[in-house]
Design an enzyme around this catalytic site. Structure first.
Site, PDB file in Angstrom:
ATOM      1  N   PHE A  13      36.004  33.498  36.732  1.00  0.00           N
ATOM      2  CA  PHE A  13      35.764  34.090  38.047  1.00  0.00           C
ATOM      3  C   PHE A  13      34.295  34.438  38.274  1.00  0.00           C
ATOM      4  O   PHE A  13      33.651  33.932  39.209  1.00  0.00           O
ATOM      5  CB  PHE A  13      36.647  35.324  38.181  1.00  0.00           C
ATOM      6  CG  PHE A  13      36.394  36.173  39.383  1.00  0.00           C
ATOM      7  CD1 PHE A  13      36.354  35.629  40.646  1.00  0.00           C
ATOM      8  CD2 PHE A  13      36.207  37.554  39.244  1.00  0.00           C
ATOM      9  CE1 PHE A  13      36.133  36.420  41.765  1.00  0.00           C
ATOM     10  CE2 PHE A  13      35.991  38.345  40.347  1.00  0.00           C
ATOM     11  CZ  PHE A  13      35.945  37.790  41.611  1.00  0.00           C
ATOM     12  N   GLN A  34      37.049  26.137  28.279  1.00  0.00           N
ATOM     13  CA  GLN A  34      37.736  25.409  29.334  1.00  0.00           C
ATOM     14  C   GLN A  34      36.715  24.808  30.301  1.00  0.00           C
ATOM     15  O   GLN A  34      35.684  25.416  30.582  1.00  0.00           O
ATOM     16  CB  GLN A  34      38.685  26.328  30.111  1.00  0.00           C
ATOM     17  CG  GLN A  34      39.839  26.856  29.270  1.00  0.00           C
ATOM     18  CD  GLN A  34      40.782  27.729  30.076  1.00  0.00           C
ATOM     19  OE1 GLN A  34      40.409  28.287  31.111  1.00  0.00           O
ATOM     20  NE2 GLN A  34      42.016  27.840  29.612  1.00  0.00           N
ATOM     21  N   SER A  36      35.019  23.864  33.741  1.00  0.00           N
ATOM     22  CA  SER A  36      34.920  24.533  35.037  1.00  0.00           C
ATOM     23  C   SER A  36      35.613  23.716  36.117  1.00  0.00           C
ATOM     24  O   SER A  36      35.455  22.492  36.196  1.00  0.00           O
ATOM     25  CB  SER A  36      33.452  24.729  35.404  1.00  0.00           C
ATOM     26  OG  SER A  36      33.312  25.144  36.743  1.00  0.00           O
ATOM     27  N   PHE A  38      34.888  23.904  39.259  1.00  0.00           N
ATOM     28  CA  PHE A  38      33.924  23.553  40.290  1.00  0.00           C
ATOM     29  C   PHE A  38      32.654  22.894  39.753  1.00  0.00           C
ATOM     30  O   PHE A  38      31.957  22.220  40.496  1.00  0.00           O
ATOM     31  CB  PHE A  38      33.549  24.806  41.091  1.00  0.00           C
ATOM     32  CG  PHE A  38      34.706  25.384  41.863  1.00  0.00           C
ATOM     33  CD1 PHE A  38      35.055  24.870  43.094  1.00  0.00           C
ATOM     34  CD2 PHE A  38      35.450  26.425  41.344  1.00  0.00           C
ATOM     35  CE1 PHE A  38      36.124  25.390  43.815  1.00  0.00           C
ATOM     36  CE2 PHE A  38      36.524  26.957  42.046  1.00  0.00           C
ATOM     37  CZ  PHE A  38      36.864  26.440  43.291  1.00  0.00           C
ATOM     38  N   TYR A 132      39.783  46.794  24.266  1.00  0.00           N
ATOM     39  CA  TYR A 132      38.750  46.109  25.033  1.00  0.00           C
ATOM     40  C   TYR A 132      37.464  46.932  25.059  1.00  0.00           C
ATOM     41  O   TYR A 132      36.377  46.436  24.738  1.00  0.00           O
ATOM     42  CB  TYR A 132      39.234  45.847  26.459  1.00  0.00           C
ATOM     43  CG  TYR A 132      38.164  45.316  27.376  1.00  0.00           C
ATOM     44  CD1 TYR A 132      37.561  44.088  27.131  1.00  0.00           C
ATOM     45  CD2 TYR A 132      37.740  46.052  28.485  1.00  0.00           C
ATOM     46  CE1 TYR A 132      36.573  43.599  27.971  1.00  0.00           C
ATOM     47  CE2 TYR A 132      36.752  45.570  29.333  1.00  0.00           C
ATOM     48  CZ  TYR A 132      36.171  44.346  29.070  1.00  0.00           C
ATOM     49  OH  TYR A 132      35.189  43.869  29.900  1.00  0.00           O
TER      50      TYR A 132
END
Length: 331
Positions: A13, A34, A36, A38, A132
């Site tokens: 994102f 992974q 992209s 776009f 986290y």
């Protein structure tokens, strides 16, 4: 010739919007596990947990922007937070050292401060409440140790964003906006708790600003778009943007927590993940307000107000006709 920079974990994102914002000014390579959606032509497959893939991709680079992280509330096993966020940071720095790269921008999180703190600034004591936040703080410590070994020549910028929202995101803010806009929203508590938020168009603009103003030294910034809104004000923003009246239903906090715990039990029994959990109810009702004076006195001017960011997101998600169904899952 454009300056060559490497974005690590920019298929998601924030990274996608960062590439979109910076591509005209920089020669960008995206390293991600992974491809992209776009920018596939800019993407090289690599994993921060695999030092060998990093070593082969860092040649002739001047700056690294490290976005890659395990960040969802429900990561299992929890060791992944530390494998990716901490050891992954060590691996990135080792690759940088091999190629004599001295500049890094790291996206951490306000999660390092913990819950229900009183408007902490960057000097506030840390008190992370989940894996986290703990892993992000440990990663920061690794970065500060790296910087401390050669402070005269190295540049370290740590950005601690609050929750980030925007078009195409599928995280907690989107889920909240969707519930509010549907009219089937129940407020847990009085709704007077404030939520610091950051619009994705602004956070990527700030990262680009720091890319364009690299200098030796160490800086850490909270990133928040001001002024903060409380939950009741957020509902009012949705009403104004969508021009609709939102029914107001309030549930007592104990009732909301019981509901969250019921979903936790159901999740364990079925193996499914649900949008409601005890942790998310707790986070929803907490005041998550952070001081961002430093970032807004740095010379950076956010291109959008918080209201504009909310309106752009709401119009895109719930009004406009979409050209595709590509989305990004986050918290």
């Amino acid at each position: 010739m454009k300056e060559k920079v490497i974005f690590i974990g920019a298929s998601g994102f924030v990274g996608t919007r960062l590439i979109e914002t910076a591509i005209a000014d920089f020669d960008i390579k995206n390293v991600d596990k992974q491809t992209s959606h776009f920018y596939p032509e800019l993407t090289a497959i690599g994993d921060v947990r695999d030092p060998d893939t990093l070593d082969s991709l860092f040649e002739s680079c001047s700056t690294v922007v490290l976005l890659a992280a395990e960040h969802r509330d429900d990561v299992s096993p929890t060791s992944l937070y530390y494998d990716v966020n901490v050891q992954g940071t060590r691996n990135v720095l080792a690759a940088m050292d091999k190629h004599n790269i001295n500049n890094i921008i790291f996206t951490s999180s306000v999660a390092v401060y913990g819950l229900n703190k009183t408007n902490p600034d960057e000097t506030h004591p840390v008190d992370p409440f989940n894996h986290y936040g703990k892993s992000k703080w440990q990663a920061e410590e690794v970065l500060r140790e790296w910087y401390g070994r050669s402070p005269e020549t190295r540049s370290l910028t740590i950005v601690r964003p609050t929750v980030i929202f925007g078009e195409r995101n599928r995280g907690n803010v989107y889920n909240l906006l969707k519930q509010i806009s549907s009219g089937r929203f129940a407020m847990v508590g009085a709704g007077n708790n404030y939520k610091s938020m950051a619009y994705v168009g602004n956070i990527v603009a700030f990262i680009k600003f720091k890319l364009q103003n690299v200098m030796p030294g160490y800086q850490v910034y909270n990133y928040v778009d001001k002024p903060d809104l409380n939950m009741n004000q957020l509902v009012a923003e949705v009403e104004q943007s969508l021009n609709k009246k939102i029914p107001s239903v309030h549930l007592p906090y104990p009732v909301g927590m019981i509901g969250g715990m019921c979903f936790d039990v159901l999740s364990k029994l079925t193996g499914k993940k649900y949008a409601v959990s005890a942790v998310r109810v707790k986070k929803f009702c907490a005041t998550t307000q952070f001081d961002a004076t430093k970032v807004h006195q740095s010379g950076f001017v956010a291109p959008y107000s918080l209201s504009e960011g909310l309106d752009r997101t709401l119009q895109y998600e719930f009004v406009a006709v979409k050209k595709d169904d590509i989305t990004f899952v986050s918290e």
